[in-house]
Scaffold this active site. Structure first.
Site, PDB file in Angstrom:
ATOM      1  CG  ASP A 144      38.637  34.443  42.478  1.00 24.86           C
ATOM      2  OD1 ASP A 144      37.795  34.954  42.117  1.00 24.86           O
ATOM      3  OD2 ASP A 144      38.309  36.054  43.469  1.00 24.86           O
ATOM      4  NE  ARG A 179      38.185  30.255  40.237  1.00 21.00           N
ATOM      5  CZ  ARG A 179      37.419  31.374  40.154  1.00 21.00           C
ATOM      6  NH1 ARG A 179      37.435  32.348  41.324  1.00 21.00           N
ATOM      7  NH2 ARG A 179      37.248  32.995  39.427  1.00 21.00           N
ATOM      8  NE  ARG A 212      27.082  35.082  40.355  1.00 17.72           N
ATOM      9  CZ  ARG A 212      27.410  35.794  40.948  1.00 17.72           C
ATOM     10  NH1 ARG A 212      27.969  35.740  42.076  1.00 17.72           N
ATOM     11  NH2 ARG A 212      29.004  36.749  39.890  1.00 17.72           N
ATOM     12  CG  HIS A 261      31.420  32.796  38.738  1.00 18.80           C
ATOM     13  ND1 HIS A 261      31.918  33.450  38.319  1.00 18.80           N
ATOM     14  CD2 HIS A 261      31.560  33.153  40.474  1.00 18.80           C
ATOM     15  CE1 HIS A 261      33.148  32.224  38.613  1.00 18.80           C
ATOM     16  NE2 HIS A 261      32.602  32.793  40.312  1.00 18.80           N
ATOM     17  CG  HIS A 315      39.194  39.691  47.642  1.00 21.10           C
ATOM     18  ND1 HIS A 315      39.534  39.863  46.158  1.00 21.10           N
ATOM     19  CD2 HIS A 315      37.431  39.880  47.973  1.00 21.10           C
ATOM     20  CE1 HIS A 315      38.294  38.892  45.527  1.00 21.10           C
ATOM     21  NE2 HIS A 315      37.589  38.912  46.905  1.00 21.10           N
ATOM     22  CD  GLU A 352      38.321  35.179  37.793  1.00 19.09           C
ATOM     23  OE1 GLU A 352      37.345  35.517  37.384  1.00 19.09           O
ATOM     24  OE2 GLU A 352      39.228  34.725  39.036  1.00 19.09           O
ATOM     25  CE  LYS A 411      43.786  41.886  35.152  1.00 19.80           C
ATOM     26  NZ  LYS A 411      43.440  41.836  34.304  1.00 19.80           N
ATOM     27  CG  LEU A 426      37.983  43.236  41.558  1.00 20.99           C
ATOM     28  CD1 LEU A 426      38.541  44.127  40.684  1.00 20.99           C
ATOM     29  CD2 LEU A 426      38.610  41.801  41.826  1.00 20.99           C
TER      30      LEU A 426
END
Length: 614
Positions: free
Chosen positions: A247, A245, A397, A345, A162, A276, A250, A212
């Site tokens: 994000d 990494r 955070r 986070h 996104h 993730e 899924k 999302l």
């Protein structure tokens, strides 16, 4: 590259053959440190206001706004991190973000990208060009230089699913180094999905195609989008990024990730990538398929949730809850490469669940000594946490406040990170339960003739009459407490464990050395006690097809055999090989294929990832 693919002779002058060698940066020896850039350290106050000063709060009271952390701040604290034993730093996304509020929050987290080919100007020097197309160095390049000078690695957090939410009527405006190329509200070239928000999280189609939290969701079927995102990430890799990494994996179909990883790994063969998949686990079939088939490993939410339950929330099963997760490692093809953690986070910090600093030490000891690659959330070593509103986002955070190298947890992390680099049993080996109750868990790590023994206690002081260690007889010293323990006939008798105690013993054997080292991993073979796997092939290192001289692999779990194979005479040459299952007193079982073929690099480390051919 599939090891079974035929090797075609090509002139190295006309084509780069590096992708054939698949040189490997071994991340299993790393200790990761995940930091939210804006909340770590303000090394350059001149850039704090950024393009929109209204989004910056110098008083650090508005948790939804920027507080001034930047890349110069990370550089300023590299010695602090290195001395703690941190070897790889994972930063929240560095891309240029939208400069507007969404539900009273700015994009200080880095997940509302405006331009994937530009740096967030709030993180670099005032007046520095944020464009990745500008070869003039910025503070980002200086960070890379300083990291590599210290033999540390940079993990870049990326978002392919996104761009940005609706901020005042503007949604999903995407730029290619300053040029507008897509707009959710005027999507003439179909860069985005337009199916509304997810309403049924059990519906895979919705999870992969709907929005999302109101974020404009990319249409991965559009080849222009795929070319854009891959070209952008390649530019970051070209500037020196070592690992990625990824994000929200899924929320996109696995075919997209297979294409993405193939393209990225061809561009930079030694890049390490992990994704993730939130609340993944060994019993979540979709996340298992992703971990085994996508081309990247994942964050180990299953182990995280178990540790938080057993140690943070006092679950009745105690250490059984954690051990049950480890017992399911056979479901993964690469359990030793899962990224382990106790908080991040997106959840409250561990000490919000349980403020006891000694219980935190036990939790950290687990991820530092168990299978997998440990990742510490920034400030954990200084007991940083804020319990407002349950300690959830954004209160998980807070601004980093203390930098004490004498913090007990800082010292423990330094010692255990050194153990991970020194003892291959911890980074590469199998894990064996030696003692288990609700309150006490002992396990050993094993690789070749290296061993590590760990004893953990979540309860009050206790004594264990007899615990097997697999250590050589003699006196051994705990690397954390400096206590001495006597091993007799492979066991410790009368082992005393303090309240919330941690004992770690290490025995390091001879390391594998060679001009080329192949890290060979075989999955999908069903072995029984008394059976073992060897690699044989058409070269002296693999016995010239003589099974008696084949190279033996190590048992990791019911799905995985692994070994480091040294090559000297055959370095730089093409070889053929296959796996054989040997059985005491019975005929061997050969793989059912002609042979696997490989062109070895002339030096360095190479990775084979094979499935048994039945």
């Amino acid at each position: 590259m599939d090891p079974q693919t035929d090797i075609v002779e090509v002139s190295s002058a006309s084509q780069d053959l590096e992708f054939l060698y698949t040189r490997d940066v071994e991340f299993r020896q790393e200790t990761l440190y995940f930091l939210v850039v804006d909340r770590f350290f303000d090394g350059d106050p001149d850039n704090s206001e950024g393009p929109n000063p209204e989004l910056y709060d110098p008083e650090r009271q508005d948790w939804g706004k920027y507080w001034g952390g930047d890349l110069q701040g990370v550089i300023d604290k590299l010695d602090y991190l290195q001395q703690m034993g941190i070897t790889a730093i994972w930063l929240t996304p560095l891309f240029e973000q939208v400069e507007r509020l969404f539900i009273e929050s700015a994009a200080m987290h880095g997940y509302w990208t405006k331009d994937f080919k530009r740096l967030n100007p709030r993180y670099i020097g005032k007046g520095e060009d944020p464009s990745l197309n500008n070869p003039k160095p910025t503070v980002f390049d200086r960070l890379i230089e300083e990291l590599h000078k210290r033999k540390m690695k940079l993990v870049l957090d990326i978002v392919c699913n996104h761009s940005s939410p609706d901020t005042g009527g503007v949604k999903g405006q995407l730029f290619d180094d300053g040029k507008l190329i897509a707009d959710f509200n005027n999507d003439v070239n179909n860069w985005y999905h337009h199916y509304g928000e997810v309403t049924n999280w059990e519906d895979e189609w919705q999870v992969q195609n709907c929005e999302l939290a109101g974020l404009a969701t990319f249409n991965e079927n559009n080849p222009d989008y795929r070319n854009y995102i891959k070209s952008a990430i390649k530019q970051w890799l070209d500037r020196g990024v070592d690992a990625l990494r990824v994000d929200t994996v899924k929320h996109m179909p696995i075919w997209f990730w297979q294409e993405f990883n193939a393209d990225i790994q061809t561009h930079k063969p030694d890049v390490f990538i992990f994704g993730e998949w939130i609340y993944s686990g060994p019993e979540v079939e979709a996340s298992l398929q992703f971990a085994n088939c996508s081309g990247m490993t994942i964050l180990d939410f299953g182990l995280c949730v178990a540790i938080r339950a057993a140690l943070g929330q006092g679950a009745a099963g105690g250490f059984h809850v954690i051990d049950d997760i480890i017992a399911k490692d056979y479901r993964y093809n690469g359990a030793t490469e899962l990224i382990t953690f106790i908080d991040n986070h997106d959840m409250c910090r561990f000490q919000t669940l349980n403020p006891d600093p000694e219980m935190l030490r036990v939790a950290v000891a687990i991820i530092m000594t168990s299978r997998g690659i440990p990742c510490l959330y920034y400030g954990t070593e200084q007991y940083l946490h804020n319990d407002t509103d349950g300690g959830n986002d954004p209160y998980n955070r807070p601004m980093m406040e203390h930098w004490d190298p004498d913090s007990p947890l800082y010292r423990q992390i330094r010692l255990l990170s050194g153990l991970r680099r020194l003892n291959p049993a911890v980074s590469l080996g199998s894990q064996w339960r030696k003692y288990l109750t609700e309150d006490v868990w002992c396990y050993s790590r094993r690789y070749r003739d290296s061993r590590c023994f760990v004893a953990l206690n979540r309860g009050e002081a206790t004594q264990l009459e007899h615990v097997e260690t697999e250590f050589p007889d003699g006196e051994h010293t705990c690397i954390l407490t400096r206590q001495k323990f006597t091993v007799k006939e492979g066991a410790i008798h009368g082992l005393e464990l303090a309240t919330r105690g941690v004992i770690v013993l290490s025995h390091v054997g001879e390391r594998v050395k060679g001009q080329v080292i192949v890290r060979a991993q075989l999955n999908g073979v069903n072995t029984q006690p008394g059976e073992w796997i060897v690699v044989i092939g058409d070269c002296p290192e693999l016995g010239n097809w003589d099974m008696a001289k084949g190279y033996p692999l190590e048992y990791i779990n019911a799905n995985t055999w692994f070994g480091e194979i040294p090559f000297n005479e055959s370095a730089g040459k093409a070889i053929a090989y296959k796996y054989v299952l040997l059985r005491e007193g019975r005929s061997p079982i050969w793989e059912n294929l002609v042979a696997r073929r490989w062109l070895l690099a002339s030096e360095g480390i190479v990775k084979w990832r094979d499935q048994w051919a039945a």
